[in-house]
Structure formats: C-alpha cells, structure tokens
Design a protein around this motif. Sequence first.
Motif, mmCIF file in Angstrom:
data_model
loop_
_atom_site.group_PDB
_atom_site.id
_atom_site.type_symbol
_atom_site.label_atom_id
_atom_site.label_comp_id
_atom_site.label_asym_id
_atom_site.label_seq_id
_atom_site.Cartn_x
_atom_site.Cartn_y
_atom_site.Cartn_z
ATOM 1 N N CYS A 157 -16.653 39.858 18.958
ATOM 2 C CA CYS A 157 -16.744 40.317 20.060
ATOM 3 C C CYS A 157 -16.860 39.208 21.150
ATOM 4 O O CYS A 157 -17.923 38.587 20.841
ATOM 5 C CB CYS A 157 -17.660 41.575 20.196
ATOM 6 N N TYR B 98 -20.162 34.209 20.219
ATOM 7 C CA TYR B 98 -19.485 35.466 20.238
ATOM 8 C C TYR B 98 -20.268 36.348 19.001
ATOM 9 O O TYR B 98 -20.811 35.591 18.116
ATOM 10 C CB TYR B 98 -18.022 35.551 20.039
ATOM 11 N N CYS C 45 -17.216 39.704 24.545
ATOM 12 C CA CYS C 45 -17.796 40.224 25.887
ATOM 13 C C CYS C 45 -18.993 39.288 26.246
ATOM 14 O O CYS C 45 -19.574 38.609 25.552
ATOM 15 C CB CYS C 45 -18.186 41.591 25.633
ATOM 16 N N ILE D 206 -12.015 41.048 20.009
ATOM 17 C CA ILE D 206 -12.187 41.979 21.221
ATOM 18 C C ILE D 206 -12.734 41.300 22.097
ATOM 19 O O ILE D 206 -13.641 40.541 22.280
ATOM 20 C CB ILE D 206 -12.533 43.286 20.563
ATOM 21 N N ASP E 12 -14.998 42.104 13.163
ATOM 22 C CA ASP E 12 -14.245 42.020 14.315
ATOM 23 C C ASP E 12 -15.355 41.089 15.056
ATOM 24 O O ASP E 12 -16.557 40.782 14.746
ATOM 25 C CB ASP E 12 -14.084 43.299 14.911
ATOM 26 N N CYS F 172 -22.340 40.149 24.595
ATOM 27 C CA CYS F 172 -22.479 39.815 23.041
ATOM 28 C C CYS F 172 -22.522 38.370 23.164
ATOM 29 O O CYS F 172 -23.407 37.817 22.521
ATOM 30 C CB CYS F 172 -21.214 39.940 22.193
#
Length: 128
Positions: free
Chosen positions: A27, A39, A29, A108, A25, A32
């Motif tokens: 991330c 990412y 956020c 995500i 995946d 991260c």
Amino acid sequence: MNTHKGSCLCGAVRFEVAGDLAPADACHCTMCRKLSGHYFASTDVPRDRLTVQGNDAVRWYQSSEKVRRGFCGTCGAQLFFDPPHRDSIAVAMGAFEGATGTHLHLHIFVADKGDYYEIADGLPQNPQ
C-alpha cells in the motif's frame, strides 16, 4: 499445517499465523507511508488463524472511521492493519521471522505514492 511466526522489533508482541499466507500487497497511500516510513506490505489473515502474545503491549490508532492500526507500544513497530468489519486482519510482512512462502502480488493506492521512487517490478498497480 504450516505456521508462521513473527514479532515486533523488541519482542514484546509476538504472533503466529496457522496455515499458508496469502499473497501480499503493498500500500502506497499517504497514511501507510507516514506510518511506516515508506510503503506498507502486508498479508490478509483470517482472524481465527492469528494468535497474538503480548496483547497488553499492542497499541491501537484509529486512522479512519473504518480502520485501526496496531503497533508495539514499546518499540513502535507497525504490525497490524485492522478493519474490524472484515473477517481478516492484515499483518505486516516485515514482522515475520524467516521465509514466508508467499510473494507480493499487487500495489495499491499508487496514485498517492511518493515521488522519490518508482514501482518497476511489473506487478499490477491499482490507483486506489
């Protein structure tokens, strides 16, 4: 059984994962992005399938109450995302050597993604 080897940039930390890798995946956020510069793509690995050499070079940063992040203390390469309460640890996809035999399957925390790029690969996108 397949094995997948990897390391940090300088080679002070090396690791091996026994068996196939789970789909990865990405991330998006804020943490991260700040730690990786963009990412962070990783795959979850059962702890008993991960062997690390050079543990003395791994530095840990407690980024939240529930998670710590592992990186090489020499070159700074981000390697691990470790929620100690889980039976698995996330390993950075970019640290593997050679073909991984897996693929990205999910984005995500896209609600936090940077405004300088678009996600246009057609994969599922979770806001959190």
